[in-house]
Design a protein around this motif. Structure first.
Motif, PDB file in Angstrom:
ATOM      1  N   SER A   7     -14.069  -3.246 -45.083  1.00  0.00           N
ATOM      2  CA  SER A   7     -13.202  -2.567 -44.102  1.00  0.00           C
ATOM      3  C   SER A   7     -13.652  -2.944 -42.700  1.00  0.00           C
ATOM      4  O   SER A   7     -14.817  -3.279 -42.472  1.00  0.00           O
ATOM      5  CB  SER A   7     -13.251  -1.043 -44.287  1.00  0.00           C
ATOM      6  OG  SER A   7     -14.529  -0.540 -43.976  1.00  0.00           O
ATOM      7  N   ILE A   8     -12.715  -2.866 -41.770  1.00  0.00           N
ATOM      8  CA  ILE A   8     -12.990  -3.229 -40.381  1.00  0.00           C
ATOM      9  C   ILE A   8     -12.726  -2.025 -39.487  1.00  0.00           C
ATOM     10  O   ILE A   8     -11.665  -1.389 -39.559  1.00  0.00           O
ATOM     11  CB  ILE A   8     -12.118  -4.420 -39.938  1.00  0.00           C
ATOM     12  CG1 ILE A   8     -12.463  -5.654 -40.769  1.00  0.00           C
ATOM     13  CG2 ILE A   8     -12.310  -4.712 -38.456  1.00  0.00           C
ATOM     14  CD1 ILE A   8     -11.590  -6.856 -40.479  1.00  0.00           C
ATOM     15  N   GLN A   9     -13.718  -1.703 -38.677  1.00  0.00           N
ATOM     16  CA  GLN A   9     -13.608  -0.603 -37.725  1.00  0.00           C
ATOM     17  C   GLN A   9     -13.794  -1.156 -36.313  1.00  0.00           C
ATOM     18  O   GLN A   9     -14.180  -2.308 -36.140  1.00  0.00           O
ATOM     19  CB  GLN A   9     -14.679   0.473 -38.020  1.00  0.00           C
ATOM     20  CG  GLN A   9     -14.734   0.942 -39.454  1.00  0.00           C
ATOM     21  CD  GLN A   9     -13.460   1.643 -39.901  1.00  0.00           C
ATOM     22  OE1 GLN A   9     -12.783   2.291 -39.098  1.00  0.00           O
ATOM     23  NE2 GLN A   9     -13.115   1.521 -41.175  1.00  0.00           N
ATOM     24  N   SER A  10     -13.552  -0.324 -35.320  1.00  0.00           N
ATOM     25  CA  SER A  10     -13.674  -0.788 -33.938  1.00  0.00           C
ATOM     26  C   SER A  10     -15.121  -1.136 -33.587  1.00  0.00           C
ATOM     27  O   SER A  10     -15.378  -1.977 -32.718  1.00  0.00           O
ATOM     28  CB  SER A  10     -13.160   0.284 -32.976  1.00  0.00           C
ATOM     29  OG  SER A  10     -13.918   1.478 -33.134  1.00  0.00           O
ATOM     30  N   ALA A  45     -17.922  -4.024 -39.001  1.00  0.00           N
ATOM     31  CA  ALA A  45     -17.285  -4.245 -40.301  1.00  0.00           C
ATOM     32  C   ALA A  45     -18.245  -3.868 -41.426  1.00  0.00           C
ATOM     33  O   ALA A  45     -19.445  -4.157 -41.364  1.00  0.00           O
ATOM     34  CB  ALA A  45     -16.866  -5.709 -40.438  1.00  0.00           C
ATOM     35  N   HIS A  87     -12.921  -6.952 -30.557  1.00  0.00           N
ATOM     36  CA  HIS A  87     -12.704  -6.229 -31.817  1.00  0.00           C
ATOM     37  C   HIS A  87     -13.145  -7.121 -32.982  1.00  0.00           C
ATOM     38  O   HIS A  87     -12.943  -8.344 -32.944  1.00  0.00           O
ATOM     39  CB  HIS A  87     -11.225  -5.840 -31.975  1.00  0.00           C
ATOM     40  CG  HIS A  87     -10.982  -4.801 -33.015  1.00  0.00           C
ATOM     41  ND1 HIS A  87     -10.878  -5.100 -34.352  1.00  0.00           N
ATOM     42  CD2 HIS A  87     -10.813  -3.446 -32.908  1.00  0.00           C
ATOM     43  CE1 HIS A  87     -10.659  -3.977 -35.033  1.00  0.00           C
ATOM     44  NE2 HIS A  87     -10.620  -2.967 -34.177  1.00  0.00           N
ATOM     45  N   SER A 105     -11.857  -7.655 -35.725  1.00  0.00           N
ATOM     46  CA  SER A 105     -10.728  -8.356 -36.350  1.00  0.00           C
ATOM     47  C   SER A 105     -10.436  -9.685 -35.678  1.00  0.00           C
ATOM     48  O   SER A 105      -9.671 -10.508 -36.199  1.00  0.00           O
ATOM     49  CB  SER A 105      -9.477  -7.478 -36.316  1.00  0.00           C
ATOM     50  OG  SER A 105      -9.126  -7.145 -34.991  1.00  0.00           O
ATOM     51  N   LEU A 135     -13.113 -11.463 -38.154  1.00  0.00           N
ATOM     52  CA  LEU A 135     -13.159 -11.153 -39.582  1.00  0.00           C
ATOM     53  C   LEU A 135     -11.843 -10.593 -40.108  1.00  0.00           C
ATOM     54  O   LEU A 135     -11.072  -9.981 -39.367  1.00  0.00           O
ATOM     55  CB  LEU A 135     -14.283 -10.132 -39.856  1.00  0.00           C
ATOM     56  CG  LEU A 135     -15.700 -10.559 -39.454  1.00  0.00           C
ATOM     57  CD1 LEU A 135     -16.668  -9.411 -39.659  1.00  0.00           C
ATOM     58  CD2 LEU A 135     -16.139 -11.793 -40.241  1.00  0.00           C
ATOM     59  N   LYS A 136     -11.616 -10.807 -41.397  1.00  0.00           N
ATOM     60  CA  LYS A 136     -10.454 -10.256 -42.079  1.00  0.00           C
ATOM     61  C   LYS A 136     -10.916  -9.508 -43.329  1.00  0.00           C
ATOM     62  O   LYS A 136     -11.906  -9.877 -43.959  1.00  0.00           O
ATOM     63  CB  LYS A 136      -9.491 -11.376 -42.499  1.00  0.00           C
ATOM     64  CG  LYS A 136      -8.887 -12.147 -41.347  1.00  0.00           C
ATOM     65  CD  LYS A 136      -7.982 -13.260 -41.881  1.00  0.00           C
ATOM     66  CE  LYS A 136      -7.389 -14.079 -40.743  1.00  0.00           C
ATOM     67  NZ  LYS A 136      -6.535 -15.185 -41.258  1.00  0.00           N
ATOM     68  N   GLN A 137     -10.199  -8.464 -43.682  1.00  0.00           N
ATOM     69  CA  GLN A 137     -10.535  -7.716 -44.890  1.00  0.00           C
ATOM     70  C   GLN A 137     -10.396  -8.628 -46.125  1.00  0.00           C
ATOM     71  O   GLN A 137      -9.412  -9.347 -46.260  1.00  0.00           O
ATOM     72  CB  GLN A 137      -9.625  -6.499 -45.039  1.00  0.00           C
ATOM     73  CG  GLN A 137     -10.084  -5.532 -46.118  1.00  0.00           C
ATOM     74  CD  GLN A 137      -9.303  -4.226 -46.062  1.00  0.00           C
ATOM     75  OE1 GLN A 137      -8.430  -4.045 -45.219  1.00  0.00           O
ATOM     76  NE2 GLN A 137      -9.621  -3.319 -46.972  1.00  0.00           N
ATOM     77  N   GLN A 167     -12.444 -11.114 -46.720  1.00  0.00           N
ATOM     78  CA  GLN A 167     -13.052 -12.406 -46.397  1.00  0.00           C
ATOM     79  C   GLN A 167     -14.479 -12.491 -46.944  1.00  0.00           C
ATOM     80  O   GLN A 167     -15.250 -11.526 -46.880  1.00  0.00           O
ATOM     81  CB  GLN A 167     -13.080 -12.590 -44.871  1.00  0.00           C
ATOM     82  CG  GLN A 167     -13.711 -13.891 -44.397  1.00  0.00           C
ATOM     83  CD  GLN A 167     -13.703 -13.982 -42.866  1.00  0.00           C
ATOM     84  OE1 GLN A 167     -12.966 -13.260 -42.187  1.00  0.00           O
ATOM     85  NE2 GLN A 167     -14.538 -14.859 -42.330  1.00  0.00           N
ATOM     86  N   GLU A 203     -10.806 -16.352 -32.582  1.00  0.00           N
ATOM     87  CA  GLU A 203      -9.449 -16.308 -32.036  1.00  0.00           C
ATOM     88  C   GLU A 203      -9.447 -17.035 -30.685  1.00  0.00           C
ATOM     89  O   GLU A 203     -10.251 -16.729 -29.797  1.00  0.00           O
ATOM     90  CB  GLU A 203      -9.044 -14.843 -31.847  1.00  0.00           C
ATOM     91  CG  GLU A 203      -7.606 -14.671 -31.403  1.00  0.00           C
ATOM     92  CD  GLU A 203      -7.245 -13.204 -31.319  1.00  0.00           C
ATOM     93  OE1 GLU A 203      -6.450 -12.746 -32.139  1.00  0.00           O
ATOM     94  OE2 GLU A 203      -7.777 -12.523 -30.425  1.00  0.00           O
TER      95      GLU A 203
END
Length: 331
Positions: free
Chosen positions: A237-240, A243, A267, A269, A272-274, A276, A311
């Motif tokens: 899971s990813i939080q602010s 992760a 952030h 995200s 990272l991606k859920q 991954q 990104e």
């Protein structure tokens, strides 16, 4: 013969102590302790007491069979409990659930069964005393093992102190149990959460003990994780602030946002991606929590591969050169 010699012969000789071990009359033997009325005080008081129907007595099991349990009541006669007066639990078995030496509290239902025995009922005493015990279990948060003896809509049935209790499916395990059938006849640890004697309502939960057990087991596993070890994992899971990574050993750890990249990111995200797959390094193990870092392994990664994970800022145009993109990176 002189007069003095005659006198010595006629004087009586002194007796000597016998050394013959067979002569027990002269040996000092320890005296046996004398019994007094005080030694029989408890038995005497019991013999004088009057037992009435409705009295609640506690006795020790001295004999049992499939149909009858015999109790020593410390009275002039024994007490007996017929199998049908032992429990309301349909799964109760005398030879399995009762043992010689057990103490049982029961209510007198007859003073004499025709053969001199006092007839008792554990079920009746239970109805009077069980609810007090259940309230004590609740207030003390006592963990008690219970056997699941029945299945009903939205939960299961068990018996505690002979009282029928209900465990909701949502309170049967750490997570909601969709199918309760596999739980039938299993024994679980539970705590009492609702006691209502007026409505004969008893509700239990096995979730809290299961969570405590899980936490204990997890802490034991975490304690064995070595700081500095490198593991594979999956972004759970990813939080602010970072992760959570599901590690290959089944544990979970946190990569704080500051440990994701050498570059500053707004952030997690952005990188990272859920779901991954990632490789992480353990940087801390404290209070049952595992701290992870992806950044600590960045130096072993080809910078040209690392940039593809980030990104690209919007201000860069399509024609931005590779040299511009790599500008500022520490090689």
């Amino acid at each position: 013969m002189t007069e003095e010699m005659k006198t010595e012969q006629t004087q009586p000789t002194k007796e000597t102590t016998s050394l013959d071990p067979s002569d027990k009359s002269e040996q000092n033997t320890p005296e046996e302790p004398k019994e007094t009325m005080e030694d029989y005080k408890e038995e005497l008081e019991a013999s004088y007491k009057t037992i009435r129907e409705g009295d609640i007595l506690t006795g020790t099991v001295i004999d049992l069979s499939e149909t009858l349990v015999t109790l020593d009541l410390k009275y002039y006669t024994d007490g007996i409990i017929h199998a049908e007066d032992l429990s309301n639990d349909p799964n109760f078995k005398v030879m399995q659930d009762i043992h010689i030496g057990d103490e049982i509290t029961a209510t007198v239902i007859r003073r004499d069964d025709g053969e001199g025995h006092i007839v008792l009922s554990k079920k009746e005493a239970n109805d009077l005393l069980a609810w007090d015990k259940l309230r004590t279990y609740q207030s003390n948060h006592t963990v008690i093992p219970v056997k699941i003896s029945g299945l009903v809509n939205k939960g299961v049935i068990t018996y505690v102190e002979g009282i029928r209790g209900f465990i909701p499916a949502s309170k049967l395990d750490v997570t909601f149990v969709e199918d309760t059938e596999p739980w039938l006849n299993k024994t679980v640890d539970a705590v009492v959460i609702t006691v209502n004697e007026e409505e004969k309502k008893l509700v239990l939960s096995a979730k809290e003990p299961a969570l405590e057990k899980q936490a204990t087991e997890t802490n034991q596993k975490v304690a064995k994780v070595a700081v500095g070890s490198v593991m594979n994992g999956v972004v759970d899971s990813i939080q602010s602030y970072g992760a959570f990574i599901q590690l290959e050993n089944g544990l979970s750890g946190l990569v704080h946002i500051s440990q994701i990249s050498e570059k500053r990111i707004k952030h997690p995200s952005a990188v990272l991606k859920q779901g991954q797959n990632v490789k992480v390094k353990v940087i801390s193990v404290e209070n049952g929590k595992i701290g992870l870092s992806i950044k600590a392994l960045a130096k072993t990664t080809d910078p040209s591969e690392e940039i593809l994970d980030y990104e690209i800022p919007k201000e860069h145009s399509i024609g931005t050169s590779l040299g511009t993109l790599l500008k500022g990176l520490k090689l």
